[in-house]
Design a protein around this motif. Sequence first.
Motif, PDB file in Angstrom:
ATOM      1  N   MET A  39       0.850  -1.196   0.000  1.00  0.00           N
ATOM      2  CA  MET A  39       0.000   0.000   0.000  1.00  0.00           C
ATOM      3  C   MET A  39       0.887   1.248   0.000  1.00  0.00           C
ATOM      4  O   MET A  39       1.829   1.345   0.774  1.00  0.00           O
ATOM      5  CB  MET A  39      -0.904   0.024   1.246  1.00  0.00           C
ATOM      6  N   SER A  40       0.616   2.180  -0.882  1.00  0.00           N
ATOM      7  CA  SER A  40       1.400   3.407  -0.938  1.00  0.00           C
ATOM      8  C   SER A  40       1.105   4.272   0.276  1.00  0.00           C
ATOM      9  O   SER A  40       0.036   4.193   0.869  1.00  0.00           O
ATOM     10  CB  SER A  40       1.080   4.194  -2.217  1.00  0.00           C
ATOM     11  N   GLU A  41       2.078   5.106   0.618  1.00  0.00           N
ATOM     12  CA  GLU A  41       1.934   5.949   1.795  1.00  0.00           C
ATOM     13  C   GLU A  41       0.825   6.976   1.586  1.00  0.00           C
ATOM     14  O   GLU A  41       0.744   7.643   0.573  1.00  0.00           O
ATOM     15  CB  GLU A  41       3.250   6.663   2.079  1.00  0.00           C
ATOM     16  N   SER A  42      -0.033   7.078   2.577  1.00  0.00           N
ATOM     17  CA  SER A  42      -1.161   7.996   2.484  1.00  0.00           C
ATOM     18  C   SER A  42      -0.696   9.437   2.624  1.00  0.00           C
ATOM     19  O   SER A  42       0.210   9.740   3.395  1.00  0.00           O
ATOM     20  CB  SER A  42      -2.178   7.679   3.587  1.00  0.00           C
ATOM     21  N   ARG A  43      -1.313  10.322   1.870  1.00  0.00           N
ATOM     22  CA  ARG A  43      -1.027  11.755   1.981  1.00  0.00           C
ATOM     23  C   ARG A  43      -1.948  12.416   2.991  1.00  0.00           C
ATOM     24  O   ARG A  43      -1.802  13.609   3.267  1.00  0.00           O
ATOM     25  CB  ARG A  43      -1.178  12.425   0.620  1.00  0.00           C
ATOM     26  N   HIS A  44      -2.883  11.667   3.508  1.00  0.00           N
ATOM     27  CA  HIS A  44      -3.831  12.236   4.464  1.00  0.00           C
ATOM     28  C   HIS A  44      -3.201  12.330   5.847  1.00  0.00           C
ATOM     29  O   HIS A  44      -2.401  11.480   6.245  1.00  0.00           O
ATOM     30  CB  HIS A  44      -5.096  11.377   4.533  1.00  0.00           C
ATOM     31  N   SER A  45      -3.574  13.363   6.584  1.00  0.00           N
ATOM     32  CA  SER A  45      -3.103  13.499   7.956  1.00  0.00           C
ATOM     33  C   SER A  45      -3.835  12.496   8.833  1.00  0.00           C
ATOM     34  O   SER A  45      -4.884  11.951   8.447  1.00  0.00           O
ATOM     35  CB  SER A  45      -3.360  14.923   8.464  1.00  0.00           C
ATOM     36  N   SER A  46      -3.303  12.269  10.014  1.00  0.00           N
ATOM     37  CA  SER A  46      -3.959  11.356  10.948  1.00  0.00           C
ATOM     38  C   SER A  46      -5.346  11.870  11.327  1.00  0.00           C
ATOM     39  O   SER A  46      -6.279  11.084  11.504  1.00  0.00           O
ATOM     40  CB  SER A  46      -3.098  11.176  12.203  1.00  0.00           C
ATOM     41  N   ALA A  47      -5.467  13.191  11.441  1.00  0.00           N
ATOM     42  CA  ALA A  47      -6.773  13.771  11.785  1.00  0.00           C
ATOM     43  C   ALA A  47      -7.797  13.489  10.690  1.00  0.00           C
ATOM     44  O   ALA A  47      -8.965  13.163  10.972  1.00  0.00           O
ATOM     45  CB  ALA A  47      -6.633  15.273  12.017  1.00  0.00           C
ATOM     46  N   GLU A  48      -7.375  13.593   9.433  1.00  0.00           N
ATOM     47  CA  GLU A  48      -8.282  13.305   8.319  1.00  0.00           C
ATOM     48  C   GLU A  48      -8.649  11.826   8.270  1.00  0.00           C
ATOM     49  O   GLU A  48      -9.815  11.471   8.051  1.00  0.00           O
ATOM     50  CB  GLU A  48      -7.622  13.728   7.000  1.00  0.00           C
ATOM     51  N   LEU A  49      -7.654  10.974   8.482  1.00  0.00           N
ATOM     52  CA  LEU A  49      -7.927   9.540   8.509  1.00  0.00           C
ATOM     53  C   LEU A  49      -8.859   9.184   9.664  1.00  0.00           C
ATOM     54  O   LEU A  49      -9.757   8.347   9.515  1.00  0.00           O
ATOM     55  CB  LEU A  49      -6.621   8.762   8.636  1.00  0.00           C
ATOM     56  N   LEU A  50      -8.642   9.817  10.794  1.00  0.00           N
ATOM     57  CA  LEU A  50      -9.481   9.557  11.959  1.00  0.00           C
ATOM     58  C   LEU A  50     -10.931   9.927  11.680  1.00  0.00           C
ATOM     59  O   LEU A  50     -11.860   9.171  11.995  1.00  0.00           O
ATOM     60  CB  LEU A  50      -8.954  10.339  13.161  1.00  0.00           C
ATOM     61  N   GLU A  51     -11.128  11.087  11.078  1.00  0.00           N
ATOM     62  CA  GLU A  51     -12.496  11.530  10.757  1.00  0.00           C
ATOM     63  C   GLU A  51     -13.165  10.557   9.795  1.00  0.00           C
ATOM     64  O   GLU A  51     -14.331  10.190   9.971  1.00  0.00           O
ATOM     65  CB  GLU A  51     -12.457  12.927  10.151  1.00  0.00           C
ATOM     66  N   SER A  52     -12.438  10.119   8.778  1.00  0.00           N
ATOM     67  CA  SER A  52     -12.992   9.183   7.798  1.00  0.00           C
ATOM     68  C   SER A  52     -13.272   7.829   8.434  1.00  0.00           C
ATOM     69  O   SER A  52     -14.302   7.196   8.167  1.00  0.00           O
ATOM     70  CB  SER A  52     -12.036   9.012   6.615  1.00  0.00           C
ATOM     71  N   ALA A  53     -12.350   7.383   9.290  1.00  0.00           N
ATOM     72  CA  ALA A  53     -12.523   6.082   9.934  1.00  0.00           C
ATOM     73  C   ALA A  53     -13.735   6.079  10.859  1.00  0.00           C
ATOM     74  O   ALA A  53     -14.482   5.101  10.916  1.00  0.00           O
ATOM     75  CB  ALA A  53     -11.265   5.713  10.711  1.00  0.00           C
ATOM     76  N   ARG A  54     -13.934   7.167  11.560  1.00  0.00           N
ATOM     77  CA  ARG A  54     -15.094   7.248  12.458  1.00  0.00           C
ATOM     78  C   ARG A  54     -16.405   7.272  11.685  1.00  0.00           C
ATOM     79  O   ARG A  54     -17.461   6.907  12.212  1.00  0.00           O
ATOM     80  CB  ARG A  54     -14.973   8.491  13.345  1.00  0.00           C
ATOM     81  N   ALA A  55     -16.315   7.712  10.430  1.00  0.00           N
ATOM     82  CA  ALA A  55     -17.514   7.722   9.573  1.00  0.00           C
ATOM     83  C   ALA A  55     -17.749   6.370   8.900  1.00  0.00           C
ATOM     84  O   ALA A  55     -18.706   6.217   8.152  1.00  0.00           O
ATOM     85  CB  ALA A  55     -17.375   8.814   8.515  1.00  0.00           C
ATOM     86  N   GLY A  56     -16.856   5.395   9.160  1.00  0.00           N
ATOM     87  CA  GLY A  56     -17.061   4.060   8.619  1.00  0.00           C
ATOM     88  C   GLY A  56     -16.171   3.686   7.452  1.00  0.00           C
ATOM     89  O   GLY A  56     -16.372   2.631   6.834  1.00  0.00           O
ATOM     90  N   ASP A  57     -15.178   4.518   7.138  1.00  0.00           N
ATOM     91  CA  ASP A  57     -14.273   4.232   6.027  1.00  0.00           C
ATOM     92  C   ASP A  57     -13.258   3.172   6.466  1.00  0.00           C
ATOM     93  O   ASP A  57     -12.353   3.449   7.255  1.00  0.00           O
ATOM     94  CB  ASP A  57     -13.549   5.523   5.613  1.00  0.00           C
ATOM     95  N   LYS A  58     -13.403   1.956   5.935  1.00  0.00           N
ATOM     96  CA  LYS A  58     -12.540   0.844   6.342  1.00  0.00           C
ATOM     97  C   LYS A  58     -11.090   1.080   5.946  1.00  0.00           C
ATOM     98  O   LYS A  58     -10.169   0.767   6.703  1.00  0.00           O
ATOM     99  CB  LYS A  58     -13.044  -0.461   5.729  1.00  0.00           C
ATOM    100  N   GLN A  59     -10.865   1.633   4.750  1.00  0.00           N
ATOM    101  CA  GLN A  59      -9.494   1.872   4.304  1.00  0.00           C
ATOM    102  C   GLN A  59      -8.796   2.881   5.203  1.00  0.00           C
ATOM    103  O   GLN A  59      -7.614   2.734   5.529  1.00  0.00           O
ATOM    104  CB  GLN A  59      -9.474   2.362   2.858  1.00  0.00           C
TER     105      GLN A  59
END
Length: 281
Positions: free
Chosen positions: A1-21
């Motif tokens: 998997m390539s390194e994500s350009r998203h910040s941890s805060a952005e990933l956290l927000e997406s993950a809490r919304a149900g984004d599995k990736q």
Amino acid sequence: MSESRHSSAELLESARAGDKQALEELLARHQSQIYRFGMKMCRDPEDAKDVLQDTLVAMARGLRDFQGASSLSTWLYSVARSFCLKKRRKSKHAPSSSPRSLESDSSPAASVVDEGKLPDEVLASKQVEQALEEAIAELEPSYREVLVLRDVEGLRAAEVAEILGIGIPAVKSRLHRARLALRARVAPSLGISPQATSPTPACPDVLELFSHHLEGEISADVCARMERHVEACERCRTACDSLKRTLSLCRSSATTNVPRHVQESVRRALDEVLAGQATPR
């Protein structure tokens, strides 16, 4: 998997919304620090694997309820620490003798000096890495966890206090003791003898002062006086240098890779949890 350009805060927000990736990226981003913490606190690879797995499973299950009052890293360290404490209580492989107390520890570190090498060569060798790991492991758990969180993982004193549930002054008091004990045990592997750093009766306690300086606890005037003394006193200069080098080693040790078999085991456990969360009720 390539390194994500998203910040941890952005990933956290997406993950809490149900984004599995996004959740998987968060898990991958934090697995090394949790495994490293588990290794240093539990001192057993199997226990560290369990701590990593239990912590990441707790993260996957509880992320939607995470309120963000603390940083995600602080929360994860708190969770990992709770699992480490359980391991410590239940471990069947506990050492037969307790780690030596810092309250009365005056014994010198065991020398692991290779007389055929220069200090810089010794510093880069596996001997020094091993000496550091052994010295950290010898610290009492209450001192070890403070040193690992502050000087290996680089957390702020306030974050360490939050994780441990103690006050900042208590964190700093334990940290100073841990740093000086660690330096004493690692110094021989750096080619520094106790005689080379023994202060004269007129010398201030430069090691204690330097540790306090790192935490912003001494005034500019005291700092200036200490610097003038260190510049003029070779013994104290060598002592301060040995502490700086020891703490530099601590920071450079924060590069643990999670073994592939551990990652695979944790991944299977996480897949079960994520599959269960996706099952309609």
